[in-house]
Enzyme design. Structure first.
Site, PDB file in Angstrom:
ATOM      1  N   HIS A  73       0.844  -1.201   0.000  1.00 43.74           N
ATOM      2  CA  HIS A  73       0.000   0.000   0.000  1.00 43.74           C
ATOM      3  C   HIS A  73       0.878   1.251   0.000  1.00 43.74           C
ATOM      4  CE1 HIS A  73       0.275   1.003   4.397  1.00 43.74           C
ATOM      5  NE2 HIS A  73       0.321  -0.305   4.576  1.00 43.74           N
ATOM      6  N   ASP A  75      -0.187   4.395   0.903  1.00 44.80           N
ATOM      7  CA  ASP A  75      -0.491   5.444   1.887  1.00 44.80           C
ATOM      8  C   ASP A  75       0.259   5.187   3.181  1.00 44.80           C
ATOM      9  OD1 ASP A  75      -2.194   3.140   2.260  1.00 44.80           O
ATOM     10  OD2 ASP A  75      -3.364   4.304   3.697  1.00 44.80           O
ATOM     11  N   ASP A 113       6.132   1.679   6.610  1.00 38.55           N
ATOM     12  CA  ASP A 113       4.819   1.038   6.480  1.00 38.55           C
ATOM     13  C   ASP A 113       3.991   1.929   5.561  1.00 38.55           C
ATOM     14  OD1 ASP A 113       2.333  -0.067   6.774  1.00 38.55           O
ATOM     15  OD2 ASP A 113       2.060   0.556   8.845  1.00 38.55           O
ATOM     16  N   GLU A 143      -5.059   2.019   2.685  1.00 39.36           N
ATOM     17  CA  GLU A 143      -5.053   0.800   3.504  1.00 39.36           C
ATOM     18  C   GLU A 143      -5.275   1.144   4.966  1.00 39.36           C
ATOM     19  OE1 GLU A 143      -3.233  -2.333   6.097  1.00 39.36           O
ATOM     20  OE2 GLU A 143      -2.634  -0.253   5.894  1.00 39.36           O
ATOM     21  N   GLU A 144      -4.593   2.193   5.401  1.00 38.25           N
ATOM     22  CA  GLU A 144      -4.566   2.519   6.833  1.00 38.25           C
ATOM     23  C   GLU A 144      -5.909   3.021   7.360  1.00 38.25           C
ATOM     24  OE1 GLU A 144      -2.141   1.696   8.564  1.00 38.25           O
ATOM     25  OE2 GLU A 144      -0.274   1.818   7.418  1.00 38.25           O
ATOM     26  N   ASP A 167       3.596  -5.876   3.012  1.00 33.94           N
ATOM     27  CA  ASP A 167       3.210  -5.011   4.129  1.00 33.94           C
ATOM     28  C   ASP A 167       3.352  -5.744   5.455  1.00 33.94           C
ATOM     29  OD1 ASP A 167       2.195  -2.900   5.580  1.00 33.94           O
ATOM     30  OD2 ASP A 167       0.106  -3.423   5.203  1.00 33.94           O
ATOM     31  N   HIS A 452       3.210   3.670  12.764  1.00 39.94           N
ATOM     32  CA  HIS A 452       2.109   4.594  13.105  1.00 39.94           C
ATOM     33  C   HIS A 452       2.482   5.588  14.206  1.00 39.94           C
ATOM     34  CE1 HIS A 452      -0.973   1.405  11.451  1.00 39.94           C
ATOM     35  NE2 HIS A 452       0.058   1.603  10.656  1.00 39.94           N
TER      36      HIS A 452
HETATM   37 ZN   LIG Z   1       0.859  -1.189   6.448  1.00 38.06          ZN
END
Ligand SMILES: [Zn+2]
Length: 478
Positions: A73, A75, A113, A143-144, A167, A452
């Site tokens: 992904h 994003d 990520d 995705e997030e 991922d 994150h």
């Molecule tokens: Zn991810």
């Protein structure tokens, strides 16, 4: 260890980090990938949510091989430290390498990520010296924030039956199962009447909560369910009451930690308190090891003009007393893996409706179906409505995976043992499995940590090694 831009995967990671790409802001990066595909003369497709799919033909000698799909992904989660003035809409990430060889972004998330996966795909597409079967690279978006890009793909978009999702981290690890999920809203229409009885508020406090994908197996207390139980036990102890409002939890995918219930009752305060303390003591013992901080507070509260009718009160409390919740099934194959669970994450009292927001998770579709059905059958008894929202499929463990065996062999040639992981969280791979049930899927990626958060970092040595391992896996897909 320096961040050596002469290595293709590092070069492309650096390019990606120059283009802001938080969730819902992927267009610029998506367009960059499109220009890249055009310059290289590859067939590509960009869809309305900015997913990009690029096809690279096989290397000489690999023309008859089955195609392999790579997927990541594009994003990232935008998080920064309080003192950072980084603008995620326009600033490039400020990359630096620490003394131990980890790559960071100053003050912000790094976006390894899943920029590491996207960089791997660009590097592989760019490198003409690699030995490769036909490769399709799928760059997904959003995705997030709920697997949105992946959810808009169709079965015919996939040009193969083998997929490597990039991922996940760990260098020697691969994921073998993920949960599917469904959101359910259980809605009870409210009937009210005038009130002249004293009001009380019950507070559930001190629970630990946590993510309902990652931590439901710890059997922590759910504040909403516990509040309903304590109220049901009041009825069983002969205390009559009417609800005024019942609110608890913040997110449907987090185990709720707190709940506040206001009710009115003609019973003496001491009788109410006595029943609640008895229930509290029992729950405290049950949760002694999972939730040692659990407590209940009771307070007299301001007068209330209206209350729910007795019938609606009983229906809400009985529904929540009976509804399935928490850990339902564990895997009999993979130690410690939760297969199915429910989380009554949020309850809200509106003017005219009482709503329970539930998240059902399972790796097995028939479990999800059954749990939804249980919520619905119970709702029909009380005249409630159940609305099933977005639903995504799970990825149940399959003992037999050709790709996993190739990865295992490549790692073992390097003296490393493959570690299989399973998650009760939802992944894009679950959606792909739902579209193409016989798709052979593995996940792979370098060592990273702090996803994150502004502490996110990528182990550069592992970033190099994992890239070599991935290329070797592709070369062995003959
Ligand atoms: Zn991810």
């Amino acid at each position: 260890m320096e961040f050596d831009l002469s290595k293709r995967h590092c070069y492309y990671f650096n390019e990606i980090s120059k283009i802001p790409h938080g969730s819902r802001n992927e267009k610029a990066l998506s367009d960059y990938i499109v220009s890249f595909a055009k310059e290289h003369g590859f067939a590509y497709q960009q869809d309305e949510v900015f997913n990009v799919l690029v096809d690279k033909p096989a290397s000489p000698g690999y023309e008859n091989c089955e195609p392999v799909i790579l997927q990541a992904h594009i994003d990232m989660v935008n998080e920064k430290n309080k003192d950072s003035n980084h603008d995620f809409e326009k600033d490039p990430l400020d990359l630096y390498v620490d003394e131990e060889g980890w790559l960071h972004a100053r003050g912000t998330t790094l976006g390894a990520d899943d920029g590491s996966g996207a960089a791997y795909m660009l590097a592989i597409l760019d490198d003409e010296t690699l030995k490769l079967p036909p490769v399709q690279c799928i760059f997904t978006t959003m995705e997030e924030i709920g697997l949105i890009g992946a959810s808009s793909l169709k079965a015919e978009d996939f040009h193969g039956k083998k997929l490597i999702n990039l991922d996940s981290g760990g260098e020697v690890e691969t994921t073998v199962s993920s949960a599917g999920g469904a959101r359910a809203q259980i809605i009870c229409p409210l009937e009210k009447e005038a009130n002249d009885l004293p009001a009380y508020t019950l507070y559930i406090r001190g629970l630990l909560g946590g993510h309902s994908g990652g931590l439901i197996h710890l059997e922590r207390g759910n504040s909403n369910i516990l509040a309903a139980r304590i109220l049901k036990e009041m009825s069983l102890n002969g205390i009559e009451y009417n609800l005024v409002r019942f609110n608890g939890g913040l997110k449907y995918n987090a185990i709720p930690r707190e709940a506040d219930v206001t009710f009115v009752s003609a019973a003496p305060y001491e009788a109410i308190e006595c029943s609640i303390r008895k229930s509290e003591a029992a729950v405290k013992e049950e949760l002694e090891f999972s939730d040692p901080g659990f407590r209940v507070e009771l307070a007299k509260s301001a007068d209330e003009e209206c209350r729910m009718t007795k019938k609606v009160t009983d229906h809400i409390i009985d529904y929540m007393y009976l509804m399935p919740n928490g850990l339902m099934h564990r895997s009999m194959k993979l130690e410690g893996l939760t297969v199915s669970s429910l989380n009554a994450g949020v309850v809200i009292t509106e003017d005219e409706r009482f709503i329970i927001e539930d998240l059902i998770r399972s790796a097995i579709t028939s479990h999800t179906d059954t749990l939804i059905c249980q919520l619905e059958v119970l709702a029909s008894v009380y005249g409630f409505e159940v609305v099933i929202g977005e639903r995504y499929s799970g990825w149940n463990f399959s003992a037999d995976s050709g790709l996993r065996e190739v990865l295992r062999k490549v790692l073992s040639n390097r003296g490393k043992e493959l570690v299989e992981r399973a998650t009760h969280g939802g992944l894009e791979t679950g959606i792909f499995k739902g579209l193409i049930p016989d798709m052979d899927i593995i996940t792979y990626g370098p060592i990273a940590s702090g996803e994150h958060t502004p502490d996110e970092k990528l182990d550069l040595a592992s970033f190099d090694r994992s890239y070599e391992i991935l290329c070797e896996v592709l070369a062995n897909c003959k």
